[in-house]
Design an enzyme around this catalytic site. Structure first.
Site, mmCIF file in Angstrom:
data_model
loop_
_atom_site.group_PDB
_atom_site.id
_atom_site.type_symbol
_atom_site.label_atom_id
_atom_site.label_comp_id
_atom_site.label_asym_id
_atom_site.label_seq_id
_atom_site.Cartn_x
_atom_site.Cartn_y
_atom_site.Cartn_z
ATOM 1 N NE ARG A 163 -2.306 0.790 6.955
ATOM 2 C CZ ARG A 163 -3.614 0.109 7.616
ATOM 3 N NH1 ARG A 163 -4.436 0.405 8.027
ATOM 4 N NH2 ARG A 163 -3.252 -1.440 6.940
ATOM 5 C CE1 TYR A 212 6.135 -0.006 2.649
ATOM 6 C CE2 TYR A 212 5.303 -2.007 2.084
ATOM 7 C CZ TYR A 212 4.481 -0.554 2.425
ATOM 8 O OH TYR A 212 3.624 0.001 2.888
ATOM 9 C CB SER A 214 1.608 -3.226 -2.600
ATOM 10 O OG SER A 214 2.275 -3.163 -1.409
ATOM 11 C CE LYS A 218 1.087 6.069 -0.855
ATOM 12 N NZ LYS A 218 1.360 5.042 0.888
ATOM 13 N NE ARG A 247 -0.136 -0.031 10.519
ATOM 14 C CZ ARG A 247 0.207 -0.894 8.893
ATOM 15 N NH1 ARG A 247 -0.429 -1.870 8.865
ATOM 16 N NH2 ARG A 247 1.214 0.104 8.874
ATOM 17 C CB THR A 269 6.352 3.104 -0.034
ATOM 18 O OG1 THR A 269 5.701 3.395 -0.767
ATOM 19 C CG2 THR A 269 5.391 3.638 1.282
ATOM 20 C CG HIS A 277 1.969 4.393 5.330
ATOM 21 N ND1 HIS A 277 3.245 4.266 4.399
ATOM 22 C CD2 HIS A 277 1.454 2.672 5.709
ATOM 23 C CE1 HIS A 277 3.254 2.900 4.569
ATOM 24 N NE2 HIS A 277 1.443 1.898 4.324
ATOM 25 C CD GLN A 305 4.650 0.298 -2.193
ATOM 26 O OE1 GLN A 305 3.841 -0.664 -2.231
ATOM 27 N NE2 GLN A 305 5.931 0.265 -1.486
ATOM 28 C CE1 TYR A 354 -2.301 -4.686 7.911
ATOM 29 C CE2 TYR A 354 -3.275 -4.871 5.360
ATOM 30 C CZ TYR A 354 -2.429 -4.612 6.111
ATOM 31 O OH TYR A 354 -1.146 -4.261 5.812
HETATM 32 C C1 LIG Z 1 -4.815 -2.122 4.525
HETATM 33 C C2 LIG Z 1 -3.367 -0.922 4.088
HETATM 34 C C3 LIG Z 1 -2.990 -1.136 3.202
HETATM 35 C C4 LIG Z 1 -1.650 -0.295 2.614
HETATM 36 N N1 LIG Z 1 -0.632 -1.042 2.083
HETATM 37 C C5 LIG Z 1 0.769 -0.211 1.752
HETATM 38 C C6 LIG Z 1 2.076 -1.018 0.522
HETATM 39 O O1 LIG Z 1 1.823 -1.561 1.017
HETATM 40 N N2 LIG Z 1 2.106 0.517 -0.120
HETATM 41 C C7 LIG Z 1 2.208 2.261 0.955
HETATM 42 O O2 LIG Z 1 3.315 2.945 -0.049
HETATM 43 N N3 LIG Z 1 1.120 2.728 1.439
HETATM 44 C C8 LIG Z 1 0.188 0.976 1.842
HETATM 45 N N4 LIG Z 1 -0.154 2.084 2.418
HETATM 46 C C9 LIG Z 1 -1.171 3.237 2.048
HETATM 47 C C10 LIG Z 1 -1.782 3.336 1.294
HETATM 48 O O3 LIG Z 1 -1.181 3.560 0.070
HETATM 49 C C11 LIG Z 1 -2.077 4.492 1.322
HETATM 50 O O4 LIG Z 1 -1.122 5.723 2.047
HETATM 51 C C12 LIG Z 1 -3.173 5.402 2.464
HETATM 52 O O5 LIG Z 1 -3.767 4.374 2.406
HETATM 53 C C13 LIG Z 1 -3.603 6.558 2.336
HETATM 54 O O6 LIG Z 1 -4.844 6.991 3.034
HETATM 55 P P1 LIG Z 1 -6.483 6.872 3.464
HETATM 56 O O7 LIG Z 1 -6.620 5.527 3.650
HETATM 57 O O8 LIG Z 1 -6.833 7.435 4.102
HETATM 58 O O9 LIG Z 1 -7.282 7.314 2.125
HETATM 59 C C14 LIG Z 1 -1.952 1.533 2.938
HETATM 60 C C15 LIG Z 1 -3.050 1.328 3.265
HETATM 61 C C16 LIG Z 1 -4.313 0.218 3.685
HETATM 62 C C17 LIG Z 1 -4.997 0.598 4.691
#
Ligand SMILES: Cc1cc2nc3c(=O)[nH]c(=O)nc-3n(C[C@H](O)[C@H](O)[C@H](O)COP(=O)(O)O)c2cc1C
Length: 380
Positions: free
Chosen positions: A278, A129, A106, A251, A164, A155, A275, A127, A24
């Site tokens: 993702r 949404y 988050s 974001k 995913r 975000t 993101h 953060q 995940y």
């Molecule tokens: C497991 C996971 C959950 C995430 N959940 C959120 C979230 O709840 N809100 C959000 O704005 N970004 C979320 N993100 C994105 C991160 O804030 C961030 O943009 C991203 O992890 C950056 O990339 P990196 O993991 O390569 O450093 C998530 C990322 C991951 C890996």
């Protein structure tokens, strides 16, 4: 396993976590090309070596929205952080606070805002949404204000969730998911004891608080799917701008035109981000997107950047390309999963050491000295 480099934590986390949780965090959307490019394109940015410049005094300190940061790094918002270590959001926030950098909670955290904010001295960032249920948005913003949050990270790159596929393969979602997760937990006793048993309740703390009933992990994917709002536009953000007195960061900006719109909207900052690969696979890595965005809006608002940052050298690259601060996502999750707060603290120490070496050898005495001039222009 011996951890000597920031990236060692990924392997250690893989051993410790049930596969559905490892994948995940580790995975991206579709064929994961943007995820891979984030890491590779950033690592491909060449640093310009300079020598014999008396680098005996060096400062990594910076200021953002009136806050002092010991280095230009913040922890990114990561949903379900509390599934990676017992009350994981609290542990990560403690490590960030001890290091003198911001922690971003988050919307879809396990621990609710009050639990995390109450555990640390420094105000956390929150953060949010954009969700269909505006009542929920108001409710969490009020909770955030009460908890002393000043900086809001909004975000906007998730009007719909990206596919995913790894989650379906790993048991995070899909048929037989619940049974597979129980079996995987049973085969990872350290995690099962620390988080599975002692890290309860495992729900979405902020959502449960609003609904007045537990929102189990089981409901997570369904809740996200039902609640993301494809109708979102800049107009929808206006009431939040009015409601929120503190700094507001948008974001999920990847294009200079959107960055200019963020300036027109009156945002205090943006996070240049895809993101972490993702959402839409095929969009450019942030390493590619950042320079044009910095050209367009540097100085008009603060530029934060994430996606692909795995070590201190990557932070230096992001700053030299025009970011004011870098966010780290997966890198801190792997460290948290491996050894909780102390893992994140150690990771941040490693980041700092690496940044110091990179700054010494590029001739940058302060964060302001890190500019395009600190990079080599041709691919290396
Ligand atoms: C497991 C996971 C959950 C995430 N959940 C959120 C979230 O709840 N809100 C959000 O704005 N970004 C979320 N993100 C994105 C991160 O804030 C961030 O943009 C991203 O992890 C950056 O990339 P990196 O993991 O390569 O450093 C998530 C990322 C991951 C890996």
């Amino acid at each position: 396993m011996i951890i000597s480099a920031p990236t060692d934590y990924r392997q250690a986390a893989k051993r410790r976590l049930p596969p559905f949780l490892f994948h995940y965090a580790d995975g991206g959307s579709y064929a994961e090309r943007t995820l891979r490019r984030n890491v590779e394109d950033l690592a491909d940015i060449g640093l310009r070596q300079r020598v014999l410049k008396d680098m005996s005094s060096l400062s990594l300190e910076t200021e953002l929205f009136g806050e002092k940061l010991s280095m230009p790094v913040a922890l990114a918002p990561v949903g379900l952080t509390g599934m990676y270590a017992k009350r994981g959001e609290v542990q990560a926030a403690r490590a960030a606070t001890k290091k003198g950098i911001p922690f971003t909670l988050s919307t879809v955290s396990v621990c609710p805002i009050a639990e995390v904010a109450g555990a640390v001295e420094r105000p956390i960032w929150f953060q949010l949404y954009v969700l269909k249920d505006r009542g929920f948005m108001k409710h969490v913003l009020e909770r955030a204000k009460e908890a002393g949050v000043k900086t809001l990270v909004f975000t906007v790159d998730m009007p719909v969730p990206g596919a995913r596929y790894r989650d379906a393969h790993s048991g995070m979602s899909g048929k037989h998911g619940p049974m597979r997760r129980v079996l995987q937990a049973a085969m990872h006793p350290l995690w099962a004891w620390d988080v599975g048993l002692n890290g309860r309740p495992h729900d979405l703390g902020n959502v449960s608080d609003y609904r007045g009933q537990p929102t189990e992990l089981e409901d997570y994917i369904a809740w996200l799917g039902d609640n993301f709002d494809p109708a979102i536009s800049w107009k929808d953000l206006e009431w939040i701008r009015e409601f929120w007195d503190g700094p507001m960061i948008i974001k999920g900006i990847l294009d200079p035109e959107d960055a200019r719109d963020a300036v027109r909207f009156g945002a205090d900052g943006i996070v240049v981000s895809n993101h972490g690969g993702r959402q839409l696979d095929g969009v450019p890595s942030t390493a590619r997107a950042l320079p044009a965005i910095a050209d367009a809006v540097k100085g008009d608002l603060k530029i934060l950047a994430d996606s692909g940052v795995r070590n201190g050298l990557d932070v230096v690259r992001m700053i030299a390309m025009g970011a004011d601060t870098a966010l780290i996502g997966r890198a801190f999750i792997y460290a948290l999963a491996t050894s909780g707060e102390s893992g994140v603290s150690h990771l941040l120490e490693l980041f700092e050491k690496e940044m110091r070496v990179a700054m010494t050898l590029t001739g940058a005495r302060s964060i302001a000295d890190l500019t395009q001039d600190s990079l080599v222009s041709e691919a290396w």
